[in-house]
Design a protein around this motif. Structure first.
Motif, short mmCIF file in Angstrom:
data_model
loop_
_atom_site.label_atom_id
_atom_site.label_comp_id
_atom_site.label_asym_id
_atom_site.label_seq_id
_atom_site.Cartn_x
_atom_site.Cartn_y
_atom_site.Cartn_z
N ILE A 1 35.38 -25.80 27.62
CA ILE A 1 35.84 -24.47 28.00
C ILE A 1 36.75 -24.64 29.21
CG2 ILE A 1 35.16 -22.16 28.73
CD1 ILE A 1 32.43 -22.73 27.38
N THR A 2 37.98 -24.18 29.11
CA THR A 2 38.93 -24.33 30.20
C THR A 2 38.80 -23.18 31.19
OG1 THR A 2 40.67 -23.16 29.02
CG2 THR A 2 40.55 -25.55 28.70
N LYS A 3 39.51 -23.30 32.30
CA LYS A 3 39.45 -22.27 33.35
C LYS A 3 39.96 -20.92 32.85
CE LYS A 3 40.05 -25.29 37.31
NZ LYS A 3 40.95 -25.63 38.44
N ASN A 4 40.97 -20.95 32.01
CA ASN A 4 41.54 -19.68 31.54
C ASN A 4 40.81 -19.10 30.33
OD1 ASN A 4 42.43 -21.46 29.63
ND2 ASN A 4 44.60 -20.98 29.83
N GLY A 5 39.69 -19.69 29.92
CA GLY A 5 38.87 -19.11 28.88
C GLY A 5 39.13 -19.59 27.48
N THR A 6 39.99 -20.57 27.30
CA THR A 6 40.20 -21.11 25.96
C THR A 6 39.16 -22.19 25.69
OG1 THR A 6 41.78 -22.76 26.70
CG2 THR A 6 42.68 -20.66 25.98
N VAL A 7 38.89 -22.41 24.43
CA VAL A 7 37.91 -23.41 24.03
C VAL A 7 38.63 -24.44 23.16
CG1 VAL A 7 35.74 -23.82 22.81
CG2 VAL A 7 36.08 -21.68 24.03
N GLY B 1 36.16 -37.12 18.91
CA GLY B 1 37.10 -37.46 19.96
C GLY B 1 38.50 -36.95 19.78
N LYS B 2 38.83 -36.37 18.64
CA LYS B 2 40.18 -35.87 18.39
C LYS B 2 40.18 -34.35 18.42
CE LYS B 2 41.78 -39.68 15.59
NZ LYS B 2 42.39 -40.08 14.31
N GLN B 3 41.13 -33.79 19.14
CA GLN B 3 41.23 -32.33 19.22
C GLN B 3 41.69 -31.78 17.88
OE1 GLN B 3 43.36 -30.76 22.56
NE2 GLN B 3 44.01 -28.99 21.38
N ILE B 4 40.92 -30.82 17.36
CA ILE B 4 41.26 -30.26 16.06
C ILE B 4 41.54 -28.77 16.09
CG2 ILE B 4 40.11 -32.01 14.68
CD1 ILE B 4 37.76 -30.04 14.43
N LYS B 5 41.08 -28.09 17.14
CA LYS B 5 41.29 -26.64 17.18
C LYS B 5 41.25 -26.15 18.62
CE LYS B 5 40.17 -22.38 15.04
NZ LYS B 5 40.58 -21.89 13.78
N VAL B 6 42.08 -25.15 18.91
CA VAL B 6 42.07 -24.46 20.19
C VAL B 6 41.81 -22.99 19.89
CG1 VAL B 6 43.40 -23.84 22.23
CG2 VAL B 6 43.68 -26.10 21.21
N VAL B 7 40.78 -22.45 20.50
CA VAL B 7 40.40 -21.05 20.28
C VAL B 7 40.74 -20.28 21.55
CG1 VAL B 7 38.52 -19.50 19.67
CG2 VAL B 7 38.53 -21.82 18.79
N LYS C 1 31.62 -24.29 11.73
CA LYS C 1 32.06 -23.07 11.05
C LYS C 1 33.37 -22.54 11.61
CE LYS C 1 27.67 -21.31 9.36
NZ LYS C 1 26.70 -20.21 9.45
N ILE C 2 33.55 -22.62 12.93
CA ILE C 2 34.77 -22.09 13.53
C ILE C 2 35.98 -22.95 13.19
CG2 ILE C 2 34.72 -23.22 15.79
CD1 ILE C 2 35.38 -19.57 15.54
N THR C 3 35.77 -24.24 12.95
CA THR C 3 36.89 -25.11 12.60
C THR C 3 37.31 -24.92 11.15
OG1 THR C 3 35.40 -26.93 12.08
CG2 THR C 3 36.34 -26.87 14.29
N GLY C 4 36.45 -24.38 10.35
CA GLY C 4 36.80 -24.13 8.95
C GLY C 4 36.61 -25.37 8.11
N ASN C 5 37.26 -25.38 6.99
CA ASN C 5 37.09 -26.46 6.02
C ASN C 5 38.24 -27.45 6.19
OD1 ASN C 5 36.16 -27.93 3.92
ND2 ASN C 5 36.62 -26.43 2.34
#
Length: 83
Positions: free
Chosen positions: A19-25, A31-37, A65-69
């Motif tokens: 969770i970043t300072k500005n509220g994004t997740v 280890g690999k970034q797959i989604k930014v919420v 679930k949030i990352t989807g299929n």
């Protein structure tokens, strides 16, 4: 056996989040970034994670679930692809 995770992959805890300072997740898979919420969806996700944060399997399920299929197992490697 759970009907949701039949192959017991979530017990390996493949998903991590930050969770970043500005509220994004940011959600990472092995280890690999797959989604930014962002925005309202991020607020809802943070609230749901905080509600079940003592149960790591539930957190893993939420992140899955949030990352989807995104991963089916039938992806092909670009270099190894036959023509």
């Amino acid at each position: 056996m759970s009907e949701i995770d039949k192959r017991n992959r979530l017990s390996e805890e493949p998903f991590t989040y930050q969770i970043t300072k500005n509220g994004t997740v940011t959600i990472n898979y092995k280890g690999k970034q797959i989604k930014v919420v962002k925005d309202k969806e991020a607020e809802r996700l943070i609230a749901r994670i905080k509600a079940v944060e003592n149960n790591m399997l539930e957190v893993q399920l939420l992140l899955a679930k949030i990352t989807g299929n995104f991963k089916r197992g039938n992806e092909k490697m670009g270099k190894n692809k036959r023509k």
